[in-house]
Design a protein around this motif. Structure first.
Motif: not given
Length: 89
Positions: A39-57
């Motif tokens: 599955s592929f995350p919705k953009p909002e979740l993808l952004l939240k994942i990037a922020q949580t992992l402290d990486v550029d999306i």
């Protein structure tokens, strides 16, 4: 085909899928499905994942275009670094 490199990023950040799931408020199964490419995350979740992992999306994705570094590119970079070194020393 999985275009996300979430598994690698999790490993780099020494975080489990379960830890990430808790931090982004989804189920561990959801993260597992994303990691496996089911599955592929919705953009909002993808952004939240990037922020949580402290990486550029962008770091969550595999590159889609090959880059070719030429000897000329390397020489220009060396010259720039040498010029910067002289300016700051």
């Amino acid at each position: 085909m999985n275009i996300l490199r979430l598994k690698e990023v999790l490993k780099e950040k020494q975080m489990t899928g379960k830890d990430l799931a808790e931090k982004v408020d989804v189920t561990p199964a959801s993260i597992s499905n994303i990691v496996q490419g089911n599955s592929f995350p919705k953009p909002e979740l993808l952004l939240k994942i990037a922020q949580t992992l402290d990486v550029d999306i962008r770091e969550l994705f595999y590159p889609t275009k090959e880059t070719h570094t030429t000897l000329e590119d390397i020489q220009k970079a060396i010259e720039t670094l040498e010029r910067l070194k002289k300016d700051y020393l």
